[in-house]
Design a protein around this motif. Structure first.
Motif, mmCIF file in Angstrom:
data_model
loop_
_atom_site.group_PDB
_atom_site.id
_atom_site.type_symbol
_atom_site.label_atom_id
_atom_site.label_comp_id
_atom_site.label_asym_id
_atom_site.label_seq_id
_atom_site.Cartn_x
_atom_site.Cartn_y
_atom_site.Cartn_z
ATOM 1 N N ILE A 109 0.866 -1.186 0.000
ATOM 2 C CA ILE A 109 0.000 0.000 0.000
ATOM 3 C C ILE A 109 0.899 1.231 0.000
ATOM 4 O O ILE A 109 1.844 1.328 0.789
ATOM 5 C CB ILE A 109 -0.916 0.039 1.234
ATOM 6 C CG1 ILE A 109 -1.821 -1.202 1.287
ATOM 7 C CG2 ILE A 109 -1.772 1.311 1.225
ATOM 8 C CD1 ILE A 109 -2.613 -1.322 2.572
ATOM 9 N N LEU B 110 -1.770 1.020 -10.438
ATOM 10 C CA LEU B 110 -2.510 -0.237 -10.244
ATOM 11 C C LEU B 110 -1.914 -1.348 -11.100
ATOM 12 O O LEU B 110 -1.807 -2.503 -10.651
ATOM 13 C CB LEU B 110 -3.983 -0.034 -10.609
ATOM 14 C CG LEU B 110 -4.809 0.874 -9.697
ATOM 15 C CD1 LEU B 110 -6.211 1.058 -10.267
ATOM 16 C CD2 LEU B 110 -4.882 0.329 -8.271
ATOM 17 N N ASN C 192 -1.528 -1.354 -4.328
ATOM 18 C CA ASN C 192 -2.738 -0.753 -3.783
ATOM 19 C C ASN C 192 -2.346 0.646 -3.322
ATOM 20 O O ASN C 192 -1.187 0.886 -2.970
ATOM 21 C CB ASN C 192 -3.253 -1.551 -2.588
ATOM 22 C CG ASN C 192 -3.215 -3.053 -2.818
ATOM 23 O OD1 ASN C 192 -3.798 -3.545 -3.771
ATOM 24 N ND2 ASN C 192 -2.513 -3.785 -1.958
ATOM 25 N N LYS D 175 -10.325 -7.376 1.782
ATOM 26 C CA LYS D 175 -9.792 -7.356 0.418
ATOM 27 C C LYS D 175 -10.897 -7.460 -0.645
ATOM 28 O O LYS D 175 -10.663 -7.198 -1.828
ATOM 29 C CB LYS D 175 -8.793 -8.501 0.221
ATOM 30 C CG LYS D 175 -7.515 -8.363 1.053
ATOM 31 C CD LYS D 175 -6.618 -7.275 0.498
ATOM 32 C CE LYS D 175 -5.180 -7.392 0.999
ATOM 33 N NZ LYS D 175 -5.024 -7.446 2.439
ATOM 34 N N ASP E 184 -13.130 -3.351 -3.247
ATOM 35 C CA ASP E 184 -12.157 -2.889 -4.243
ATOM 36 C C ASP E 184 -11.820 -1.410 -4.076
ATOM 37 O O ASP E 184 -10.667 -1.011 -4.262
ATOM 38 C CB ASP E 184 -12.715 -3.121 -5.653
ATOM 39 C CG ASP E 184 -13.045 -4.583 -5.906
ATOM 40 O OD1 ASP E 184 -12.107 -5.389 -5.980
ATOM 41 O OD2 ASP E 184 -14.245 -4.909 -6.015
ATOM 42 N N GLN F 195 -7.778 -1.208 -4.273
ATOM 43 C CA GLN F 195 -6.992 -2.432 -4.396
ATOM 44 C C GLN F 195 -6.561 -2.607 -5.856
ATOM 45 O O GLN F 195 -7.327 -2.311 -6.781
ATOM 46 C CB GLN F 195 -7.842 -3.652 -3.994
ATOM 47 C CG GLN F 195 -8.408 -3.618 -2.603
ATOM 48 C CD GLN F 195 -7.375 -3.947 -1.541
ATOM 49 O OE1 GLN F 195 -6.333 -4.543 -1.833
ATOM 50 N NE2 GLN F 195 -7.652 -3.557 -0.318
ATOM 51 N N SER F 196 -5.358 -3.098 -6.041
ATOM 52 C CA SER F 196 -4.889 -3.413 -7.391
ATOM 53 C C SER F 196 -5.374 -4.804 -7.778
ATOM 54 O O SER F 196 -4.978 -5.799 -7.173
ATOM 55 C CB SER F 196 -3.361 -3.362 -7.451
ATOM 56 O OG SER F 196 -2.904 -3.849 -8.697
#
Length: 291
Positions: A21, A115, A120, A142, A145, A172-173
């Motif tokens: 992150i 991303l 993230n 998780k 998104d 989130q990636s």
């Protein structure tokens, strides 16, 4: 010795937490100059906030010009110089001007690339004061998104009728979020005169999140507040965003008042003082629309 794909990969890796992150903010020359710059005020939040100082280690400043990049390096932050393909992004971009809209779209393109690198991130405008560590309030689930701030919160964190604000969000990636950014950026050409936030809001209303299978949480202004809608309780507020404001000067003036409010709250100690607490009026920002 770690081998990096390129300078961006290296910058992201150095700023990243163990969970990949990164906290990302973007600046240009106008945000690093002046008696008290927006960047300086932004960093003050990390110094004065509750459990925020360590988060500075995971902050990546993306500089849109050489002056802001040099200022970032001088402050010994994690810095990345954005390639702007001949566009001039140094001066102040007045809200909704042509250059402002171009800069917002360039930002969207860049964040989509982050991303794709597998990171993230929390994106934060530099006119957001971090008064408390937001991670305990942001869900670590998780399966969510995107968690995005709102100008006005309607009481339901899953309601797509909330008025989103792209000045603070955590994403989130994954394949879904990458597709979101690709689709969002592609909307630029069919939306002349609209900033990226307006286009994402329009796409949300048209069901884009559902079509992509994205799980999106809309953040309560109790915790993630702004000048459009103040937090109802200083004991819970995490961030304060100088939204509903037109100029850098007005934002700096009214965010400085927020810093003074925060110090007053922190120094009061007594519960009865907390009960009497009220945010200062955002007069400079209100007046910024009159010019």
């Amino acid at each position: 010795m770690t081998i990096y794909r390129d300078e961006l990969d290296e910058a992201l890796a150095k700023a990243s937490t163990e969970n990949k992150i990164v906290i990302i903010a973007m600046v240009n020359k106008a945000y690093v100059e002046g008696d008290k710059s927006m960047l300086d005020l932004f960093l003050d939040g990390f110094w004065l906030g509750d459990d925020t100082r360590r988060l500075r280690n995971h902050l990546l400043i993306v500089a849109a010009d050489q002056t802001s990049f040099e200022r970032c390096k001088f402050l010994q932050l994690h810095c990345y110089k954005l390639e702007t393909e001949g566009l001039e992004f140094a001066g102040e971009k007045i809200y909704m001007s042509g250059d402002f809209i171009k800069m917002m779209w360039r930002r969207t393109l860049f964040l989509g690339t982050v991303l794709k690198y597998g990171y993230n991130f929390i994106f934060t405008d530099t006119d957001v004061l971090w008064l408390r560590n937001p991670f305990p309030i942001l869900s670590q689930d998780k399966s969510i998104d995107l968690q995005i701030s709102t100008d006005r919160f309607n009481g339901n964190q899953w309601s797509e009728s909330n008025l989103i604000n792209t000045g603070f969000y955590m994403i989130q990636s994954n394949n879904k979020s990458i597709k979101l950014f690709d689709t969002w950026y592609a909307g630029k050409d069919s939306s002349p005169g609209l900033k990226e936030q307006d286009v994402l809001l329009k796409m949300t209303r048209e069901g884009l999140f559902k079509r992509l299978g994205l799980r999106v949480r809309f953040l309560d202004t109790l915790y993630f507040s702004g000048f459009c809608q103040d937090s109802r309780d200083v004991r819970n507020v995490s961030t304060v965003h100088a939204n509903c404001c037109r100029s850098i000067r007005a934002k700096v003036t009214d965010l400085t008042a927020v810093v003074h409010d925060w110090k007053r709250f922190k120094n009061s100690g007594a519960n009865n003082e907390t009960a009497k607490f009220a945010w200062s009026k955002h007069r400079a920002c209100t007046n910024s629309w009159k010019h």
